[in-house]
Design an enzyme around this catalytic site. Structure first.
Site, PDB file in Angstrom:
ATOM      1  N   LYS A  24       8.792  -6.359  -1.500  1.00  0.00           N
ATOM      2  CA  LYS A  24       7.803  -5.526  -0.814  1.00  0.00           C
ATOM      3  C   LYS A  24       8.450  -4.191  -0.458  1.00  0.00           C
ATOM      4  O   LYS A  24       9.359  -4.136   0.361  1.00  0.00           O
ATOM      5  CB  LYS A  24       7.270  -6.217   0.440  1.00  0.00           C
ATOM      6  CG  LYS A  24       6.040  -5.521   1.004  1.00  0.00           C
ATOM      7  CD  LYS A  24       5.431  -6.286   2.143  1.00  0.00           C
ATOM      8  CE  LYS A  24       4.063  -5.738   2.508  1.00  0.00           C
ATOM      9  NZ  LYS A  24       4.059  -4.280   2.703  1.00  0.00           N
ATOM     10  N   ASP A  26       8.867  -0.520   1.084  1.00  0.00           N
ATOM     11  CA  ASP A  26       8.482   0.078   2.360  1.00  0.00           C
ATOM     12  C   ASP A  26       8.131   1.546   2.146  1.00  0.00           C
ATOM     13  O   ASP A  26       8.936   2.444   2.396  1.00  0.00           O
ATOM     14  CB  ASP A  26       9.648  -0.059   3.349  1.00  0.00           C
ATOM     15  CG  ASP A  26       9.191   0.086   4.792  1.00  0.00           C
ATOM     16  OD1 ASP A  26       7.982   0.247   5.015  1.00  0.00           O
ATOM     17  OD2 ASP A  26      10.049   0.037   5.690  1.00  0.00           O
ATOM     18  N   GLU A 168      11.978  -5.040   3.693  1.00  0.00           N
ATOM     19  CA  GLU A 168      10.749  -5.429   4.384  1.00  0.00           C
ATOM     20  C   GLU A 168      10.325  -6.861   4.114  1.00  0.00           C
ATOM     21  O   GLU A 168       9.834  -7.540   5.002  1.00  0.00           O
ATOM     22  CB  GLU A 168       9.614  -4.469   4.013  1.00  0.00           C
ATOM     23  CG  GLU A 168       8.359  -4.700   4.832  1.00  0.00           C
ATOM     24  CD  GLU A 168       7.233  -3.747   4.469  1.00  0.00           C
ATOM     25  OE1 GLU A 168       6.148  -3.892   5.046  1.00  0.00           O
ATOM     26  OE2 GLU A 168       7.436  -2.878   3.613  1.00  0.00           O
TER      27      GLU A 168
END
Length: 317
Positions: A24, A26, A168
């Site tokens: 994921k 950021d 993240e």
């Protein structure tokens, strides 16, 4: 072709042969349409952000087809990891001179993880696994863009590595999932070691002592069926410079925008503001009275509609 991006739900890490896993990133979500006219990029709210990111224009020249891509605009920190605070320096620019200067000072990378159309034919109904194969066929990594890496094995070890590096989290995607524009679907699950939440700014709390005259904290909330619910004060991570920026970008109002009572702080002034700004906050958990525990201010989000910012559901087993 204006498409609202599909979003993931918060949850625990799903494990099995039917899932793929991506880091994921950021940054700032962006849908990029590539064609003879170059690249046109839109934010999650379908705002045209093309002029802010001139680094994307060469992308259209490298593809043999027209395409609509989904991905994340990312700025890297000095540690080589995605830095949302650095990305802040690119998200809010409008003047060409500032954009040109910051594109050198804060270069971005477009991390592409999906393809939504090829040569005018949408691929939304194709399963994720097939869309990914098509994406790999049409897109080669370049100087300011790259393909998101897909992992298929040992997701627990991958998540441990992400946590260790301070990133993240992960997004798990069901291999058979279609692309659902604008939807928040359980076919995509975001797994984050520290919870994060987008929230609406409804007030500013004045500082004291060394921070007298500055903004010490923001009062934030989320929307439910009753209106804007107060979620607490966030001061950790809020710099004086960002506080001044918030003062400039908010409009004071007499009445509280929150539907519930906001506790005061002795000797400090609360300035209520029109609920028009969205910020991102990291936190440990929700308290029994629905306030944030140990919140940390991460930055402003211009790509989120302030009139609809719900509370993220608790991760489910």
């Amino acid at each position: 072709m204006a498409i609202k991006p599909m979003k993931a739900v918060a949850g625990r890490l799903p494990v099995g042969d039917g899932w793929a896993y991506e880091i994921k990133w950021d940054g700032m979500r962006a849908i990029a349409a590539l064609g003879d006219g170059g690249v046109r990029a839109r934010s999650s709210r379908l705002n045209d952000i093309t002029p802010r990111f001139p680094e994307l224009q060469p992308l259209a020249e490298t593809l043999a087809v027209d395409a609509v891509l989904d991905g994340e605009l990312v700025a890297m920190g000095d540690d080589g990891l995605p830095s949302f605070s650095r990305m802040q320096g690119r998200m809010h620019l409008d003047r060409p001179h500032d954009i040109a200067r910051k594109s050198v000072e804060i270069p971005i990378v477009y991390v592409v993880f999906d393809v939504l159309a090829i040569d005018g034919t949408d691929t939304l109904r194709l399963p994720y696994e097939q869309r990914r194969q098509l994406l790999e066929q049409i897109l080669e990594p370049g100087p300011t863009w790259q393909l998101a890496t897909v992992h298929r094995e040992e997701p627990e070890a991958l998540l441990d590595a992400v946590v260790e590096r301070g990133m993240e989290g992960l997004v798990a995607k069901r291999l058979t999932s279609t692309y659902q524009p604008g939807a928040r679907s359980a076919d995509w699950v975001k797994v984050k070691p520290r919870r994060r939440q987008e929230l609406v700014v409804g007030g500013l709390l004045s500082g004291e002592g060394d921070r007298l005259g500055s903004v010490a904290a923001v009062l934030v909330g989320y929307h439910d069926e009753t209106g804007l619910r107060f979620a607490g004060r966030v001061g950790s991570g809020l710099t004086d410079a960002e506080g001044r920026e918030l003062v400039q970008r908010t409009s004071p109002q007499v009445d509280s925008p929150f539907v519930d009572d906001v506790p005061g702080v002795r000797g400090r002034t609360i300035t209520f503001v029109e609920p028009e700004l969205v910020v991102e906050v990291a936190f440990g958990e929700w308290t029994p009275d629905d306030n944030l525990r140990h919140p940390v201010y991460l930055g402003r989000r211009t790509d989120v509609d302030p009139t609809f910012v719900p509370r993220e559901p608790d991760p489910t087993p």
